[in-house]
Design a protein around this motif. Structure first.
Motif, PDB file in Angstrom:
ATOM      1  N   UNK A 230       0.890  -1.083  -0.130  1.00 45.17           N
ATOM      2  CA  UNK A 230      -0.072  -0.180   0.148  1.00 45.17           C
ATOM      3  C   UNK A 230       1.035   1.206  -0.067  1.00 45.17           C
ATOM      4  N   UNK A 231       0.557   2.062  -0.983  1.00 45.12           N
ATOM      5  CA  UNK A 231       1.222   3.244  -1.114  1.00 45.12           C
ATOM      6  C   UNK A 231       1.599   4.357   0.435  1.00 45.12           C
ATOM      7  N   UNK A 232       0.399   3.752   1.642  1.00 43.11           N
ATOM      8  CA  UNK A 232       0.872   4.952   2.433  1.00 43.11           C
ATOM      9  C   UNK A 232       2.128   4.163   3.310  1.00 43.11           C
ATOM     10  N   UNK A 233       1.973   2.887   3.546  1.00 39.59           N
ATOM     11  CA  UNK A 233       2.926   2.164   4.025  1.00 39.59           C
ATOM     12  C   UNK A 233       4.384   2.195   3.302  1.00 39.59           C
ATOM     13  N   UNK A 234       4.364   2.543   1.949  1.00 39.68           N
ATOM     14  CA  UNK A 234       5.684   2.605   1.578  1.00 39.68           C
ATOM     15  C   UNK A 234       6.552   4.239   1.727  1.00 39.68           C
ATOM     16  N   UNK A 235       4.769   5.415   1.836  1.00 39.63           N
ATOM     17  CA  UNK A 235       5.281   6.678   2.695  1.00 39.63           C
ATOM     18  C   UNK A 235       6.090   6.921   4.065  1.00 39.63           C
ATOM     19  N   UNK A 249       5.378  -6.249   5.277  1.00 41.45           N
ATOM     20  CA  UNK A 249       4.660  -6.099   4.239  1.00 41.45           C
ATOM     21  C   UNK A 249       6.158  -5.677   2.905  1.00 41.45           C
ATOM     22  N   UNK A 250       6.480  -5.100   3.671  1.00 39.73           N
ATOM     23  CA  UNK A 250       7.731  -4.734   2.875  1.00 39.73           C
ATOM     24  C   UNK A 250       8.530  -6.253   2.761  1.00 39.73           C
ATOM     25  N   UNK A 251       9.126  -6.318   3.852  1.00 40.05           N
ATOM     26  CA  UNK A 251       9.496  -7.140   4.159  1.00 40.05           C
ATOM     27  C   UNK A 251       9.173  -8.552   3.124  1.00 40.05           C
ATOM     28  N   UNK A 252       8.530  -8.741   3.500  1.00 44.06           N
ATOM     29  CA  UNK A 252       7.392  -9.383   3.180  1.00 44.06           C
ATOM     30  C   UNK A 252       7.321  -9.929   1.188  1.00 44.06           C
ATOM     31  N   UNK A 253       7.427  -8.775   0.724  1.00 45.67           N
ATOM     32  CA  UNK A 253       6.919  -8.538  -0.609  1.00 45.67           C
ATOM     33  C   UNK A 253       8.552  -8.734  -1.186  1.00 45.67           C
ATOM     34  N   UNK A 254       9.580  -8.795  -0.088  1.00 44.54           N
ATOM     35  CA  UNK A 254      11.102  -8.139  -0.864  1.00 44.54           C
ATOM     36  C   UNK A 254      12.061  -9.783  -0.130  1.00 44.54           C
ATOM     37  N   UNK A 394      21.228  -1.524  -5.921  1.00 44.05           N
ATOM     38  CA  UNK A 394      19.646  -0.361  -5.582  1.00 44.05           C
ATOM     39  C   UNK A 394      18.132  -1.557  -6.077  1.00 44.05           C
ATOM     40  N   UNK A 395      17.650  -0.686  -5.469  1.00 43.42           N
ATOM     41  CA  UNK A 395      15.809  -1.115  -5.429  1.00 43.42           C
ATOM     42  C   UNK A 395      14.819   0.253  -5.501  1.00 43.42           C
ATOM     43  N   UNK A 396      14.443  -0.415  -7.004  1.00 42.01           N
ATOM     44  CA  UNK A 396      13.391   0.647  -7.225  1.00 42.01           C
ATOM     45  C   UNK A 396      12.106   0.476  -6.327  1.00 42.01           C
ATOM     46  N   UNK A 397      12.311   1.375  -5.308  1.00 44.52           N
ATOM     47  CA  UNK A 397      11.720   1.349  -4.379  1.00 44.52           C
ATOM     48  C   UNK A 397       9.931   1.603  -4.838  1.00 44.52           C
ATOM     49  N   UNK A 398       9.558   2.090  -5.874  1.00 46.10           N
ATOM     50  CA  UNK A 398       7.966   2.976  -5.787  1.00 46.10           C
ATOM     51  C   UNK A 398       7.640   1.774  -7.015  1.00 46.10           C
ATOM     52  N   UNK A 399       7.504   0.654  -7.041  1.00 46.43           N
ATOM     53  CA  UNK A 399       7.716   0.255  -7.754  1.00 46.43           C
ATOM     54  C   UNK A 399       7.049  -0.593  -7.133  1.00 46.43           C
ATOM     55  N   UNK A 400       6.769  -1.318  -5.586  1.00 44.79           N
ATOM     56  CA  UNK A 400       6.815  -2.023  -4.591  1.00 44.79           C
ATOM     57  C   UNK A 400       4.881  -1.180  -4.584  1.00 44.79           C
ATOM     58  N   UNK A 401       4.700  -0.301  -4.645  1.00 42.32           N
ATOM     59  CA  UNK A 401       3.582   0.265  -5.313  1.00 42.32           C
ATOM     60  C   UNK A 401       2.635   0.313  -6.437  1.00 42.32           C
ATOM     61  N   UNK A 402       1.694  -0.258  -6.378  1.00 40.10           N
ATOM     62  CA  UNK A 402       0.805  -0.400  -7.749  1.00 40.10           C
ATOM     63  C   UNK A 402       0.988   0.809  -8.150  1.00 40.10           C
ATOM     64  N   UNK A 403       0.652   1.687  -9.775  1.00 40.88           N
ATOM     65  CA  UNK A 403       1.215   2.521 -10.979  1.00 40.88           C
ATOM     66  C   UNK A 403      -0.600   3.173 -11.048  1.00 40.88           C
ATOM     67  N   UNK A 404      -0.831   4.228  -9.424  1.00 38.62           N
ATOM     68  CA  UNK A 404      -2.136   4.821  -9.899  1.00 38.62           C
ATOM     69  C   UNK A 404      -1.293   6.380  -9.351  1.00 38.62           C
ATOM     70  N   UNK A 405      -3.007   7.347  -9.949  1.00 37.22           N
ATOM     71  CA  UNK A 405      -2.552   8.364 -10.003  1.00 37.22           C
ATOM     72  C   UNK A 405      -2.189   8.763  -8.320  1.00 37.22           C
ATOM     73  N   UNK A 406      -1.386   9.955  -8.213  1.00 39.14           N
ATOM     74  CA  UNK A 406      -1.178  10.329  -7.163  1.00 39.14           C
ATOM     75  C   UNK A 406      -2.397  11.527  -7.278  1.00 39.14           C
TER      76      UNK A 406
END
Length: 406
Positions: A230-235, A249-254, A394-406
Motif C-alpha cells: 500500500x502506498x501509505x506504508x511505502x511513504x 509488508x515490505x519485508x515479505x514482498x522483498x 539498487x531497489x526501485x522502491x516506487x515499483x513496490x506500489x501500484x501504478x496509480x494516480x496520486x
C-alpha cells in the motif's frame, strides 16, 4: 493491395510515412499489445498536430489466446495524446472469440462493462475493463453511435493511447479512407470525454482498477495483494531516517518465501548429504574416490545457505540503510525472454547519485512494466534506494506500489 496503392491513398489523406519506425511508436503499440508477443509494425503513415499523433499501420503479432499458432496481421489506427489518460479497456464484437476473451480476462480482474439504455450496443459488443466506472464515462452517446454504425470495430486503450481496428483484417487500399474516417469518428468523442473527465478532478482509472481488483478476492485479488504494498506504508517507510524499521509488508514482498525455500532446500542437502556421506564412508561400501563426489551434495547445500544468507543480509541493508535517490525512466524495451509466463523488459534509468548522473538498466516484469510506462508517460521522476556501500545494488522502491494516480 500493393504498397504503391497503400502509400498513395494515405498520402492523399494527408499522411506521411514513418521511416524508420521510431521507438516512441513501437513503445506505445507494445503497451497496447502487451499480451501479444512478437509485435511487428509495417507500412506506418502518420499525421501530427503538436504532440497529438494519428498513425495508420499494419501490425503483425502472435495471438495470446493460442487459437492460432501463427502470426496474424491487421490494419490499425493508432492515436496518442500525451496529456490524456484513458481508462484501460478493450472493446470488440461479441462471438466465440469475444466470449473466450471475456472469460480469460475475467480471471485476472477484468470486468464486463455495459452502457445503461444501450441494449443493442450491449448485445453487439463485449467491453471489459479493470476500471468499469471510468470506462463507462467514456462510452458517451457519440462513441456508442460511432461504434454501432460499424459492428466489426475493436478498440483498445493504454495510458495516453488508443487503437481502433478490424480484428485480424488487413484492409485494401480502397477501404482505407472509410476506415480512417470511422476511426476518427470513434476517437474524437472519446478523447473529448476523457478531457471532460480529467477536468472534473476525480479521474483516477488506475486507482479504481487497483481498488476493485484488491477487493474482489479470488485469483485477481490474491495476485494484486501479493505483488503490491500500500502506498501509505511505502511513504511512511521512506520518511524514516536510516537505519529504517522495515514494515512486515515490505519485508515479505522483498525477502518472502523464495529465500526461505532456498534455506530449507540447502538445509536438506546439507543434513541428508552429510549423513549419507559419513554413513557410506564409515561402512566402507563406497570406494575412496567416490566419497569426495558424494561429499559435493552437502557442500552444495552449504553454498545455497551461505548465498541465501548473503542475499538476505544485503537486501536488508539496502532497505535499512539505502539512500533515496531520484531517477528518470528513459526507455522500456521488451526482450524475448519469459520468466513464469511474464515477459522480461529492460528499464533504462538515469539516477541522480550525489549530484552525479549515472545510468542503470534493470529487469522488470508485470506490474513493474506498467509502472515504467506510467513514469515515461508522465515524465515524473521516480525513487530508487541505493546501497551506500555498493552503488551498483539498487531497489526501485516506487515499483513496490501500484501504478496509480496520486
Amino acid at each position: 493491395m500493393s504498397d504503391q496503392d497503400y502509400s498513395a491513398t494515405l498520402t492523399n489523406l494527408g499522411f506521411h510515412p514513418v521511416e524508420p519506425i521510431d521507438r516512441k511508436l513501437l513503445f506505445g503499440l507494445e503497451s497496447i499489445y502487451s499480451a501479444e508477443p512478437g509485435l511487428k509494425v509495417e507500412n506506418a503513415f502518420e499525421q501530427e498536430a503538436g504532440d497529438v499523433r494519428l498513425v495508420i499501420a499494419t501490425v503483425r503479432y502472435r495471438p495470446s489466446s493460442g487459437q492460432n499458432a501463427g502470426s496474424v496481421r491487421e490494419t490499425i489506427a493508432y492515436f496518442e495524446a500525451p496529456d490524456l489518460r484513458f481508462a484501460p479497456f478493450r472493446i470488440q464484437p461479441k462471438g466465440i472469440t469475444g466470449s473466450l476473451l471475456g472469460s480469460m480476462f475475467s480471471m485476472v480482474g477484468f470486468q464486463p462493462v455495459t452502457v445503461p439504455g444501450k441494449r443493442e450496443f450491449n448485445d453487439t459488443f463485449l467491453v471489459i475493463s479493470m476500471s468499469p466506472d471510468a470506462t463507462r464515462r467514456l462510452l458517451t452517446d457519440e462513441v456508442v453511435d460511432a461504434l454501432a454504425s460499424r459492428r466489426d470495430l475493436s478498440v483498445r486503450s493504454s495510458g495516453s493511447r488508443l487503437v481502433v481496428n478490424r480484428m485480424r483484417t488487413v484492409l485494401p487500399a480502397d477501404a482505407l479512407q472509410e476506415f480512417v474516417h470511422t476511426a476518427q469518428s470513434v476517437m474524437a468523442p472519446m478523447t473529448a470525454a476523457v478531457r471532460d473527465a480529467m477536468a472534473s478532478g476525480d479521474w483516477a482509472p488506475r486507482k479504481e482498477a487497483f481498488d476493485k481488483a484488491s477487493q474482489v478476492g479470488g485469483l485477481a485479488g490474491r495476485m494484486i495483494c501479493s505483488r503490491f504494498v500500500k502506498p501509505e506504508i511505502v511513504e511512511r517507510f521512506l520518511q524514516q531516517s536510516p537505519p529504517r524499521d522495515i514494515p512486515p509488508e515490505i519485508m515479505r514482498q522483498q525477502l518472502g518465501y523464495g529465500s526461505i525455500f532456498f534455506y530449507i532446500w540447502g538445509m536438506m542437502f546439507l543434513m541428508i548429504g552429510s549423513i549419507v556421506t559419513v554413513g557410506m564412508a564409515v561402512s566402507g561400501e563406497l570406494p575412496l574416490w567416490a566419497i569426495p563426489l558424494l561429499g559435493l551434495v552437502p557442500l552444495i547445500g552449504l553454498i545455497a545457505i551461505v548465498l541465501t544468507w548473503r542475499y538476505r543480509a544485503a537486501r536488508k541493508r539496502l532497505l535499512r540503510q539505502g539512500n533515496v535517490c531520484l531517477a528518470e525512466v528513459d526507455d522500456l524495451q521488451a526482450t524475448s525472454l519469459y520468466v513464469n509466463n511474464q515477459r522480461r523488459y529492460k528499464v533504462k534509468m538515469r539516477i541522480d547519485l550525489d549530484g552525479r548522473e549515472v545510468s542503470r538498466t534493470i529487469n522488470a516484469y508485470g506490474p513493474e512494466v506498467e509502472r515504467a510506462r506510467m513514469q515515461i508517460d508522465t515524465g515524473q521522476p521516480t525513487r530508487i534506494l541505493v546501497d551506500p556501500l555498493n552503488h551498483n545494488r539498487t531497489l526501485w522502491i516506487d515499483s513496490l506500489m501500484p501504478a496509480v494516480e496520486r
